[in-house]
Design a protein around this motif. Structure first.
Motif, PDB file in Angstrom:
ATOM      1  N   ALA A 121       0.954  -1.055  -0.097  1.00 59.27           N
ATOM      2  CA  ALA A 121      -0.021  -0.106   0.149  1.00 59.27           C
ATOM      3  C   ALA A 121       0.786   1.343   0.115  1.00 59.27           C
ATOM      4  CB  ALA A 121      -0.876  -0.004   1.145  1.00 59.27           C
ATOM      5  N   ASN A 122       1.984   1.195   0.647  1.00 66.37           N
ATOM      6  CA  ASN A 122       2.930   2.177   0.803  1.00 66.37           C
ATOM      7  C   ASN A 122       3.464   2.638  -0.472  1.00 66.37           C
ATOM      8  OD1 ASN A 122       2.304   2.693   3.651  1.00 66.37           O
ATOM      9  ND2 ASN A 122       3.873   1.637   4.223  1.00 66.37           N
ATOM     10  N   TYR A 123       3.804   1.432  -1.196  1.00 63.76           N
ATOM     11  CA  TYR A 123       4.595   1.638  -2.472  1.00 63.76           C
ATOM     12  C   TYR A 123       3.546   2.223  -3.647  1.00 63.76           C
ATOM     13  CZ  TYR A 123       6.333   0.485  -6.950  1.00 63.76           C
ATOM     14  OH  TYR A 123       6.646   0.380  -8.279  1.00 63.76           O
ATOM     15  N   ALA A 124       2.435   1.477  -3.475  1.00 64.01           N
ATOM     16  CA  ALA A 124       1.397   1.880  -4.569  1.00 64.01           C
ATOM     17  C   ALA A 124       1.060   3.172  -4.512  1.00 64.01           C
ATOM     18  CB  ALA A 124       0.174   1.133  -4.426  1.00 64.01           C
ATOM     19  N   ALA A 125       0.870   3.972  -3.355  1.00 64.36           N
ATOM     20  CA  ALA A 125       0.956   5.429  -3.157  1.00 64.36           C
ATOM     21  C   ALA A 125       1.872   6.283  -3.826  1.00 64.36           C
ATOM     22  CB  ALA A 125       0.610   5.898  -1.871  1.00 64.36           C
ATOM     23  N   THR A 126       2.877   5.698  -4.188  1.00 62.32           N
ATOM     24  CA  THR A 126       4.105   6.452  -4.696  1.00 62.32           C
ATOM     25  C   THR A 126       3.979   6.559  -6.240  1.00 62.32           C
ATOM     26  OG1 THR A 126       5.675   4.734  -4.914  1.00 62.32           O
ATOM     27  CG2 THR A 126       5.577   6.011  -2.842  1.00 62.32           C
ATOM     28  N   LEU A 127       3.287   5.688  -6.802  1.00 57.75           N
ATOM     29  CA  LEU A 127       3.078   5.482  -8.246  1.00 57.75           C
ATOM     30  C   LEU A 127       2.483   6.638  -8.854  1.00 57.75           C
ATOM     31  CD1 LEU A 127       2.116   1.522  -8.728  1.00 57.75           C
ATOM     32  CD2 LEU A 127       4.073   2.770  -8.962  1.00 57.75           C
ATOM     33  N   ASN A 128       1.600   7.356  -8.169  1.00 56.88           N
ATOM     34  CA  ASN A 128       0.709   8.365  -8.742  1.00 56.88           C
ATOM     35  C   ASN A 128       0.166   8.290  -9.882  1.00 56.88           C
ATOM     36  OD1 ASN A 128       1.881  10.348  -6.488  1.00 56.88           O
ATOM     37  ND2 ASN A 128       3.861  10.394  -7.526  1.00 56.88           N
ATOM     38  N   ALA A 129      -0.552   7.061  -9.865  1.00 54.89           N
ATOM     39  CA  ALA A 129      -1.212   6.523 -10.920  1.00 54.89           C
ATOM     40  C   ALA A 129      -2.866   7.088 -11.014  1.00 54.89           C
ATOM     41  CB  ALA A 129      -1.361   5.081 -11.049  1.00 54.89           C
ATOM     42  N   ASP A 130      -3.458   7.103 -12.257  1.00 57.11           N
ATOM     43  CA  ASP A 130      -4.768   7.318 -12.379  1.00 57.11           C
ATOM     44  C   ASP A 130      -5.422   6.102 -12.487  1.00 57.11           C
ATOM     45  OD1 ASP A 130      -4.767  10.441 -12.487  1.00 57.11           O
ATOM     46  OD2 ASP A 130      -3.306  10.105 -14.309  1.00 57.11           O
ATOM     47  N   ILE A 131      -4.869   5.207 -13.521  1.00 54.24           N
ATOM     48  CA  ILE A 131      -5.670   3.817 -13.553  1.00 54.24           C
ATOM     49  C   ILE A 131      -4.410   2.850 -13.461  1.00 54.24           C
ATOM     50  CG2 ILE A 131      -6.517   2.341 -15.263  1.00 54.24           C
ATOM     51  CD1 ILE A 131      -8.077   4.929 -16.398  1.00 54.24           C
ATOM     52  N   ILE A 132      -4.793   1.781 -12.491  1.00 57.35           N
ATOM     53  CA  ILE A 132      -3.862   0.667 -12.664  1.00 57.35           C
ATOM     54  C   ILE A 132      -4.405  -0.501 -13.105  1.00 57.35           C
ATOM     55  CG2 ILE A 132      -2.262  -0.574 -11.027  1.00 57.35           C
ATOM     56  CD1 ILE A 132      -2.127   1.894  -9.186  1.00 57.35           C
ATOM     57  N   ALA A 133      -3.845  -1.240 -13.909  1.00 61.93           N
ATOM     58  CA  ALA A 133      -4.458  -2.535 -14.421  1.00 61.93           C
ATOM     59  C   ALA A 133      -3.510  -3.550 -13.528  1.00 61.93           C
ATOM     60  CB  ALA A 133      -4.294  -2.729 -16.013  1.00 61.93           C
ATOM     61  N   LEU A 134      -4.254  -4.605 -12.838  1.00 65.87           N
ATOM     62  CA  LEU A 134      -3.722  -5.472 -12.127  1.00 65.87           C
ATOM     63  C   LEU A 134      -4.043  -6.772 -12.652  1.00 65.87           C
ATOM     64  CD1 LEU A 134      -4.749  -3.212  -9.218  1.00 65.87           C
ATOM     65  CD2 LEU A 134      -2.478  -4.085  -9.225  1.00 65.87           C
ATOM     66  N   GLN A 135      -3.042  -7.676 -12.348  1.00 62.54           N
ATOM     67  CA  GLN A 135      -2.954  -9.136 -12.622  1.00 62.54           C
ATOM     68  C   GLN A 135      -2.790 -10.190 -11.553  1.00 62.54           C
ATOM     69  OE1 GLN A 135      -0.492  -7.468 -14.840  1.00 62.54           O
ATOM     70  NE2 GLN A 135      -2.130  -6.482 -15.507  1.00 62.54           N
ATOM     71  N   GLU A 136      -3.316 -11.121 -11.414  1.00 61.50           N
ATOM     72  CA  GLU A 136      -3.398 -12.145 -10.259  1.00 61.50           C
ATOM     73  C   GLU A 136      -3.948 -11.477  -8.829  1.00 61.50           C
ATOM     74  OE1 GLU A 136       0.383 -14.041  -9.569  1.00 61.50           O
ATOM     75  OE2 GLU A 136       0.690 -14.298 -11.845  1.00 61.50           O
ATOM     76  N   VAL A 137      -5.045 -11.055  -9.163  1.00 60.20           N
ATOM     77  CA  VAL A 137      -6.029 -10.507  -8.021  1.00 60.20           C
ATOM     78  C   VAL A 137      -6.936 -11.291  -7.557  1.00 60.20           C
ATOM     79  CG1 VAL A 137      -7.350  -8.682  -7.091  1.00 60.20           C
ATOM     80  CG2 VAL A 137      -5.545  -8.071  -8.583  1.00 60.20           C
ATOM     81  N   GLN A 138      -7.465 -11.633  -6.346  1.00 62.53           N
ATOM     82  CA  GLN A 138      -8.385 -12.568  -5.944  1.00 62.53           C
ATOM     83  C   GLN A 138      -9.907 -12.016  -5.993  1.00 62.53           C
ATOM     84  OE1 GLN A 138      -7.974 -14.626  -2.052  1.00 62.53           O
ATOM     85  NE2 GLN A 138      -9.953 -15.831  -2.390  1.00 62.53           N
ATOM     86  N   SER A 139      -9.901 -10.808  -5.477  1.00 62.03           N
ATOM     87  CA  SER A 139     -10.980 -10.150  -5.399  1.00 62.03           C
ATOM     88  C   SER A 139     -10.895  -8.802  -4.970  1.00 62.03           C
ATOM     89  CB  SER A 139     -12.020 -10.808  -4.217  1.00 62.03           C
ATOM     90  OG  SER A 139     -11.367 -10.617  -2.895  1.00 62.03           O
ATOM     91  N   GLU A 140     -12.264  -7.932  -5.070  1.00 60.94           N
ATOM     92  CA  GLU A 140     -12.200  -6.579  -4.619  1.00 60.94           C
ATOM     93  C   GLU A 140     -11.602  -6.371  -3.077  1.00 60.94           C
ATOM     94  OE1 GLU A 140     -15.630  -3.609  -3.767  1.00 60.94           O
ATOM     95  OE2 GLU A 140     -15.488  -4.299  -5.869  1.00 60.94           O
ATOM     96  N   LYS A 141     -11.998  -7.299  -2.290  1.00 54.99           N
ATOM     97  CA  LYS A 141     -11.503  -7.365  -1.089  1.00 54.99           C
ATOM     98  C   LYS A 141     -10.083  -7.191  -0.981  1.00 54.99           C
ATOM     99  CE  LYS A 141     -11.745  -9.993   3.613  1.00 54.99           C
ATOM    100  NZ  LYS A 141     -12.018 -11.256   4.112  1.00 54.99           N
ATOM    101  N   ALA A 142      -9.565  -8.174  -1.677  1.00 55.74           N
ATOM    102  CA  ALA A 142      -7.865  -8.265  -1.589  1.00 55.74           C
ATOM    103  C   ALA A 142      -7.384  -6.773  -2.090  1.00 55.74           C
ATOM    104  CB  ALA A 142      -7.327  -9.056  -2.515  1.00 55.74           C
ATOM    105  N   LEU A 143      -8.032  -6.072  -3.365  1.00 55.68           N
ATOM    106  CA  LEU A 143      -7.553  -4.699  -3.691  1.00 55.68           C
ATOM    107  C   LEU A 143      -7.568  -3.887  -2.310  1.00 55.68           C
ATOM    108  CD1 LEU A 143      -9.347  -4.469  -7.209  1.00 55.68           C
ATOM    109  CD2 LEU A 143      -6.946  -4.909  -6.746  1.00 55.68           C
ATOM    110  N   LYS A 144      -8.599  -3.970  -1.771  1.00 55.34           N
ATOM    111  CA  LYS A 144      -8.893  -2.741  -0.697  1.00 55.34           C
ATOM    112  C   LYS A 144      -7.718  -2.822   0.204  1.00 55.34           C
ATOM    113  CE  LYS A 144     -13.912  -2.381  -1.288  1.00 55.34           C
ATOM    114  NZ  LYS A 144     -15.401  -2.652  -0.713  1.00 55.34           N
TER     115      LYS A 144
END
Length: 312
Positions: free
Chosen positions: A70-93
């Motif tokens: 989470a700390n690292y993802a915040a540094t990406l300053n992205a508008d849209i992130i396409a992710l692979q190998e995700v179990q669910s929305e709960k995992a994303l949160k």
């Protein structure tokens, strides 16, 4: 000033106030959209078996591991992130806070779990493609691109969104792994025979949008070394009637992986979206580190790649 003039001025003032209130209300209710002055930063990231629960799946993570993501993802300053190998929305949160992000997750059904190599007693969690979209960005989730799965429960769907009232379509893919040869059509191993079926399906999707002059991006884990000079699939996918119609973000870049430098993650732009690329914005983010990475530096087995478009 006579009485009639006073009434006229009062009426004009009231109308002006009413119009002003209506305009203010319209501005408040209108969705936030991209404009010519807005750049759109797209990221693709295979986040490696992002599970719902702590300690689960083939990349078992602690609470500290999720926090590091989470700390690292915040540094990406992205508008849209396409992710692979995700179990669910709960995992994303766990990684992308609900206060900041909107979510789209593939509807791919759960497939049969397998025991994780190197993790005795742990079993795989479902792998899905997904998007996280910064709150305030206007988007529409499209129907899953199920054709890529070939009616095989072991293969992944593509996930698609349109942005800015349909101005740009973004497709997230996770292609079959294991076919890393230059000519996928001449290799008979199982991974390549699957790729031989998936490849033309994706090519048809691309050609339909080129022919209809729609702006689009395809990004994700292609599991294929598209930018190798002799890669046959890239030659087929990127050209139409001998003309180059696609550009890969990784054309002059390497993977950040300590061992595997030939990139298999790509952000591919069609003819219109290629014109929107912000020069020099293509990059690989090595988890915020400089120089060669050690395995311990990697929060996942793929590093995020990014590209910025000036949508117009």
């Amino acid at each position: 000033m006579n009485t009639q003039m006073k009434k006229t001025l009062i009426t004009l003032a009231a109308l002006t106030a009413l119009v002003g209130c209506q305009q203010k209300e319209q501005q408040t209710l209108a969705p936030t959209t991209l404009t010519d002055s807005n750049n759109l930063k797209l990221v693709s990231w295979n986040i490696e078996h992002l599970a719902d629960e702590i300690g689960k799946g083939c990349k078992p993570r602690s609470q500290a591991d999720y926090q590091a993501l989470a700390n690292y993802a915040a540094t990406l300053n992205a508008d849209i992130i396409a992710l692979q190998e995700v179990q669910s929305e709960k995992a994303l949160k766990r990684v992308f806070p609900e206060s900041q992000w909107q979510y789209v997750v593939s509807s791919r059904p759960d497939n049969e779990a397998y025991e994780c190599r190197g993790h005795d007693g742990l079993f795989s969690t479902p792998q899905r493609t997904a998007f996280v979209i910064k709150k305030g960005i206007n988007f529409t989730a499209q129907a899953d691109f199920k054709a890529l799965a070939l009616d095989n429960p072991g293969l992944r769907y593509g996930t698609s969104i349109s942005v800015n009232n349909g101005q740009l379509e973004v497709l997230n893919v996770h292609m079959k792994s294991g076919c890393f040869v230059s000519n996928y059509r001449k290799d008979n191993k199982k991974a390549c025979t699957v790729y031989q079926q998936q490849g033309p399906i994706l090519e048809k999707w691309v050609n339909q949008r080129v022919d209809s002059k729609k702006a689009f991006v395809v990004l994700g884990d292609f599991n294929h070394r598209l930018v190798d000079q002799n890669n046959r699939y890239w030659q087929e996918l990127s050209k139409e009637d001998g003309e180059r119609i696609l550009l890969s973000s990784m054309q002059n870049l390497q993977s950040c992986h300590p061992k595997y430098k030939a990139p298999i993650d790509h952000i591919v732009t069609g003819p219109i979206a290629t014109q929107w690329i912000v020069e020099g914005s293509q990059q690989v983010d090595a988890f915020g580190k400089q120089g060669e990475l050690d395995y311990d530096d990697m929060l996942s087995d793929h590093c995020p790649i990014s590209l910025t478009l000036s949508v117009r």
